[in-house]
Design an enzyme around this catalytic site. Sequence first.
Site, PDB file in Angstrom:
ATOM      1  N   PRO A  60       5.898   0.883   3.845  1.00 38.08           N
ATOM      2  CA  PRO A  60       5.534   1.266   5.448  1.00 38.08           C
ATOM      3  C   PRO A  60       6.563   0.902   6.405  1.00 38.08           C
ATOM      4  O   PRO A  60       6.715   1.589   7.408  1.00 38.08           O
ATOM      5  CB  PRO A  60       4.492   0.192   5.635  1.00 38.08           C
ATOM      6  CG  PRO A  60       4.065  -0.399   4.373  1.00 38.08           C
ATOM      7  CD  PRO A  60       5.010  -0.326   3.393  1.00 38.08           C
ATOM      8  N   GLU A  64       2.462  -8.533  -1.631  1.00 35.08           N
ATOM      9  CA  GLU A  64       3.073  -8.540  -0.083  1.00 35.08           C
ATOM     10  C   GLU A  64       4.356  -7.720   0.155  1.00 35.08           C
ATOM     11  O   GLU A  64       4.566  -7.241   0.957  1.00 35.08           O
ATOM     12  CB  GLU A  64       3.394  -9.982   0.276  1.00 35.08           C
ATOM     13  CG  GLU A  64       2.195 -11.036   0.295  1.00 35.08           C
ATOM     14  CD  GLU A  64       0.855  -9.979   0.822  1.00 35.08           C
ATOM     15  OE1 GLU A  64      -0.174  -9.928  -0.027  1.00 35.08           O
ATOM     16  OE2 GLU A  64       0.895  -9.757   2.019  1.00 35.08           O
ATOM     17  N   ARG A 120       5.813  20.941  -4.638  1.00 35.14           N
ATOM     18  CA  ARG A 120       5.571  22.487  -3.973  1.00 35.14           C
ATOM     19  C   ARG A 120       6.609  23.159  -3.662  1.00 35.14           C
ATOM     20  O   ARG A 120       6.715  24.338  -3.146  1.00 35.14           O
ATOM     21  CB  ARG A 120       4.285  22.297  -2.888  1.00 35.14           C
ATOM     22  CG  ARG A 120       2.943  21.690  -3.610  1.00 35.14           C
ATOM     23  CD  ARG A 120       2.257  21.585  -2.225  1.00 35.14           C
ATOM     24  NE  ARG A 120       2.035  22.743  -1.380  1.00 35.14           N
ATOM     25  CZ  ARG A 120       1.049  23.659  -1.654  1.00 35.14           C
ATOM     26  NH1 ARG A 120       0.315  23.494  -2.987  1.00 35.14           N
ATOM     27  NH2 ARG A 120       1.094  24.726  -1.173  1.00 35.14           N
ATOM     28  N   ASP A 165       2.654  27.957   4.294  1.00 28.71           N
ATOM     29  CA  ASP A 165       1.803  26.581   4.121  1.00 28.71           C
ATOM     30  C   ASP A 165       2.030  26.058   6.078  1.00 28.71           C
ATOM     31  O   ASP A 165       2.839  26.310   6.592  1.00 28.71           O
ATOM     32  CB  ASP A 165       2.555  25.300   3.529  1.00 28.71           C
ATOM     33  CG  ASP A 165       1.819  25.221   2.194  1.00 28.71           C
ATOM     34  OD1 ASP A 165       2.401  24.426   1.406  1.00 28.71           O
ATOM     35  OD2 ASP A 165       0.989  26.020   1.883  1.00 28.71           O
TER      36      ASP A 165
HETATM   37  C1  4FV Z   1       3.346   2.433   1.776  1.00 31.64           C
HETATM   38  C2  4FV Z   1       2.886   2.954   2.915  1.00 31.64           C
HETATM   39  C3  4FV Z   1       2.466   1.041   1.550  1.00 31.64           C
HETATM   40  C4  4FV Z   1       2.778  -2.241   1.035  1.00 31.64           C
HETATM   41  C5  4FV Z   1       2.980  -3.550   0.317  1.00 31.64           C
HETATM   42  C6  4FV Z   1       2.680  -1.801  -1.059  1.00 31.64           C
HETATM   43  C7  4FV Z   1       2.252  -1.040   0.405  1.00 31.64           C
HETATM   44  C8  4FV Z   1       2.692  -3.041  -1.107  1.00 31.64           C
HETATM   45  N1  4FV Z   1       4.053   2.797   0.718  1.00 31.64           N
HETATM   46  N2  4FV Z   1       3.930   4.289   2.553  1.00 31.64           N
HETATM   47  N3  4FV Z   1       2.221   3.183   3.975  1.00 31.64           N
HETATM   48  N4  4FV Z   1       2.888   0.294   0.621  1.00 31.64           N
HETATM   49  O1  4FV Z   1       1.574   0.786   2.417  1.00 31.64           O
HETATM   50  O2  4FV Z   1       4.226   3.848   1.359  1.00 31.64           O
HETATM   51  O3  4FV Z   1       3.510  -3.577  -2.018  1.00 31.64           O
END
Ligand code: 4FV
Length: 249
Positions: A90, A118, A156, A171
């Site tokens: 994230p 986590e 793609r 697209d």
């Molecule tokens: C995520 C996202 C995501 C966070 C903690 C995996 C999680 C757990 N990855 N974009 N949104 N990853 O939420 O790419 O380890």
Amino acid sequence: MRIQVLTIFPELFEPFLRTSLVGRAVEQGLLAVEVHDLREYTEDRHRSVDDEPYGGGGGMVMNAPVWIRAVRSLAAGEPPARPWRILLSPQGRRLDDAAVRQIATEHDELVLLCGRYEGIDERVRELVVDEEVSIGDYVLSGGELPAMVLIEALSRQVPGVVGLPKSVREDSFRSGLLDHPHYTRPAEIEGHAVPDVLLSGDHAAIERWRERQAVRATWEKRPDLLDDPERLAALTEEQRRELERLRRP
Ligand code: 4FV
């Protein structure tokens, strides 16, 4: 393009890598995807990959040593001589059409790190991650689905993967706008008919209609996209006139 994936759930990728467009691309050798089980790189008999967080607090954190060992075994050396290492998280840059095209053009070898729990010990980012990519501002339980999203989007961009290259060219987002509406049989459903122009056979008129509809859909559903001067500059004459009509009170 060659993509290596590191995950503690390799089985999650099996159906994805043998189905539909990505499955065909792998079959035709247009795309190589190797999924590696992170636990293969553990050294303790419990094959553990997580531990208590320093400083306390809930949840578990993934250990750095196993990730560092794994990544360095799949992508040793320095860029550009080695695969580009992407952690799905994230905290990453938001994945969008421009990011997909940039990654696809700048790298033909990737290693994707899929976290769980986590999160991953920060030293992994510091020592063996080139960039972080996020698919959206929400927290998932793992990086596997984001990795599949990235793999599908990248596939793609590989010539020959999408049957009709024009459909990639047209697209959504490629032209910077949302796509025009699509219709197929039956011509009428519960009083909802297909627009006459699409039944007219007048391909020039159909093309102009689709251009206008792409602007209209973007204006109605993603007006933020029309704030980008680059996008506005890419509008056709037909689309510019339609946008003026839409903006006129
Ligand atoms: C995520 C996202 C995501 C966070 C903690 C995996 C999680 C757990 N990855 N974009 N949104 N990853 O939420 O790419 O380890």
